[in-house]
Design a protein around this motif. Sequence first.
Motif, PDB file in Angstrom:
ATOM      1  N   ASP A  63     -40.117  23.450  44.886  1.00  0.00           N
ATOM      2  CA  ASP A  63     -39.112  24.031  44.387  1.00  0.00           C
ATOM      3  C   ASP A  63     -39.330  25.464  43.891  1.00  0.00           C
ATOM      4  O   ASP A  63     -38.909  26.599  44.084  1.00  0.00           O
ATOM      5  CB  ASP A  63     -38.289  23.433  43.168  1.00  0.00           C
ATOM      6  N   LEU A  64     -40.732  25.636  43.465  1.00  0.00           N
ATOM      7  CA  LEU A  64     -41.504  26.840  42.981  1.00  0.00           C
ATOM      8  C   LEU A  64     -41.841  27.545  44.098  1.00  0.00           C
ATOM      9  O   LEU A  64     -41.518  28.883  43.901  1.00  0.00           O
ATOM     10  CB  LEU A  64     -42.593  26.313  41.998  1.00  0.00           C
ATOM     11  N   LEU A  65     -42.292  27.119  45.211  1.00  0.00           N
ATOM     12  CA  LEU A  65     -42.643  27.960  46.173  1.00  0.00           C
ATOM     13  C   LEU A  65     -41.494  28.530  47.018  1.00  0.00           C
ATOM     14  O   LEU A  65     -41.350  29.761  47.105  1.00  0.00           O
ATOM     15  CB  LEU A  65     -43.182  26.971  47.363  1.00  0.00           C
ATOM     16  N   THR A  66     -40.118  27.891  46.872  1.00  0.00           N
ATOM     17  CA  THR A  66     -38.777  28.525  47.373  1.00  0.00           C
ATOM     18  C   THR A  66     -38.524  29.409  46.595  1.00  0.00           C
ATOM     19  O   THR A  66     -37.814  30.272  46.983  1.00  0.00           O
ATOM     20  CB  THR A  66     -37.900  27.168  47.366  1.00  0.00           C
ATOM     21  N   LYS A  67     -38.565  29.145  45.335  1.00  0.00           N
ATOM     22  CA  LYS A  67     -38.143  30.284  44.338  1.00  0.00           C
ATOM     23  C   LYS A  67     -39.135  31.696  44.414  1.00  0.00           C
ATOM     24  O   LYS A  67     -38.480  32.935  43.987  1.00  0.00           O
ATOM     25  CB  LYS A  67     -38.050  29.789  42.827  1.00  0.00           C
ATOM     26  N   SER A  68     -40.339  31.268  44.617  1.00  0.00           N
ATOM     27  CA  SER A  68     -41.319  32.542  44.563  1.00  0.00           C
ATOM     28  C   SER A  68     -41.427  33.351  45.947  1.00  0.00           C
ATOM     29  O   SER A  68     -41.867  34.280  45.627  1.00  0.00           O
ATOM     30  CB  SER A  68     -42.486  32.174  43.962  1.00  0.00           C
ATOM     31  N   ALA A  69     -40.894  32.892  46.925  1.00  0.00           N
ATOM     32  CA  ALA A  69     -41.165  33.312  48.213  1.00  0.00           C
ATOM     33  C   ALA A  69     -40.621  34.620  48.203  1.00  0.00           C
ATOM     34  O   ALA A  69     -41.131  35.590  49.013  1.00  0.00           O
ATOM     35  CB  ALA A  69     -40.593  32.372  49.237  1.00  0.00           C
ATOM     36  N   PRO A  70     -39.353  34.756  47.533  1.00  0.00           N
ATOM     37  CA  PRO A  70     -38.599  36.272  47.949  1.00  0.00           C
ATOM     38  C   PRO A  70     -39.324  37.623  47.278  1.00  0.00           C
ATOM     39  O   PRO A  70     -39.076  38.522  47.682  1.00  0.00           O
ATOM     40  CB  PRO A  70     -37.335  36.228  47.344  1.00  0.00           C
ATOM     41  N   LEU A  71     -40.188  37.117  46.500  1.00  0.00           N
ATOM     42  CA  LEU A  71     -41.283  38.198  46.007  1.00  0.00           C
ATOM     43  C   LEU A  71     -42.496  38.631  46.833  1.00  0.00           C
ATOM     44  O   LEU A  71     -43.173  39.389  46.371  1.00  0.00           O
ATOM     45  CB  LEU A  71     -41.468  37.874  44.600  1.00  0.00           C
ATOM     46  N   HIS A  72     -42.554  38.142  47.967  1.00  0.00           N
ATOM     47  CA  HIS A  72     -43.686  38.643  48.748  1.00  0.00           C
ATOM     48  C   HIS A  72     -44.247  39.804  48.727  1.00  0.00           C
ATOM     49  O   HIS A  72     -45.027  40.036  49.024  1.00  0.00           O
ATOM     50  CB  HIS A  72     -43.858  37.504  50.002  1.00  0.00           C
TER      51      HIS A  72
END
Length: 363
Positions: free
Chosen positions: A204-213
Amino acid sequence: MSTATVLIVDDEPSNLSLLMHLLRSDYQVRAANSGENALRAAANEPRPDLILLDVMMPEMSGEEVLARLRNNPATLDIPVIFVTALADVDDEERGLELGAADYITKQIKPAVVLARVRTQLEAKQARDWLKDQNAFLEAEVSRRMVENDLTQLVSIRALAHLAETRDPETGNHILRTQNYVRALALRLRQHPRFSTVLDSRTIDLLTKSAPLHDIGKVGIPDSILQKPGSLTPDEWLIMKTHSRLGADAIEQAEIDVEQPVAFFSLAKEIAHWHHEKWDGSGYPDGLKGDAIPLSARLMAVADVFDALISPRVYKPAMSYAKAREIITEGSGSHFDPDIAAAFLEGFAAMTAIADQYQDRGHP
């Protein structure tokens, strides 16, 4: 307590009459003359707030009635006062152990019955109020958690879209890469190398944070970011700084909140190292193999695949088949081989994501 309902259960008509006469001026009173009738009356609406239950009845004893009341979720919380001619202390202890709230012995003393009925009803009223308050608080906490999650999601998307305004051709890139990362992580959660790391919360955290790459692209000049031709060596050096710029911005946000936030940690990893390569030839730090955080290794595959299949000012979109070949060729050099293998095994799901979130005007 004038609206409380009391169910009186006794096989002796005289006992029913006595108790009904005693209680009906203060409460809604219902009566049952057997255990079976008592169970039906207790389960029907409106359910009683209190049951006065005779212990010694034919066919079904009060103890059996109580046991069945406690085994039914609909009647589990109704307090029961045993009313019985058994006056032995052991009998009273047994009744309380079975779950009775109180124990009244015959001969009936009106003042005692009224006092104990009132006490049990007041206690139930307090429990019901507390239960309602807890339910309200749980609902409010749940509502606020949903609201906070939504606020966080919108904030992340806003920041990611802010970065994309500097690079307008990327379109739905953040949605596609986010969903690639999630699909990859779900596929790898049973893999021996990753099963202890990729739990539901981490995914869940990976999914949320991915857009900030690519959030660091806000610090890259337009002349470089939107250049239609090849970058010069000096321009390429500047372009590569976006990974460190993004990580530094997220780290500053971490410092500002003054406490550890798991989401920030993963977002920082992804922004900082998603251009690293498995063989150590990537940037900005030349990390190699497992030294590259798993979050960044997942994003590396997702980001490259999406860049290949998306049109840019400097290139046309590549076919899915050709992009698949390049991911295959990059396994063990550019990409973690196990992650590349999982991506290729789930390639149909990846192309379905690409189709679902394709940019307008792009077939």
